[in-house]
Scaffold this motif. Sequence first.
Motif: not given
Length: 93
Positions: A4-8, A39-57
């Motif tokens: 998941v990519v998060v941009e702030v 100037q912003g920030k970008r985070f990359e989160l690694e999910i342990d498991g499948p790409a689900t709506d719950e994981a994104l939430a």
Amino acid sequence: MAHVVVEVMPKPEILDPQGKAVAGALPRLGFTGFTGVRQGKRFELEIDGPATDEALASARKVAEEVLSNPVIEDVVSVHWAEQAGTADPAEAR
């Protein structure tokens, strides 16, 4: 494994000295036509498991409660990262 990519970004009313310094340097470096830089920030989160709506939430909750300071920053994007070789990263923006 999904990513998941998060941009702030700083809120528009918050002074951005780093962005202002870059904006001032661009013309001196020969890059014209840009009227501002933030100037912003970008985070990359690694999910342990499948790409689900719950994981994104869950990633959205982490972005809002841990990765950003809601007083001075906005979470502008929380999305699944593109798989390598499947799309041009510039098209994902």
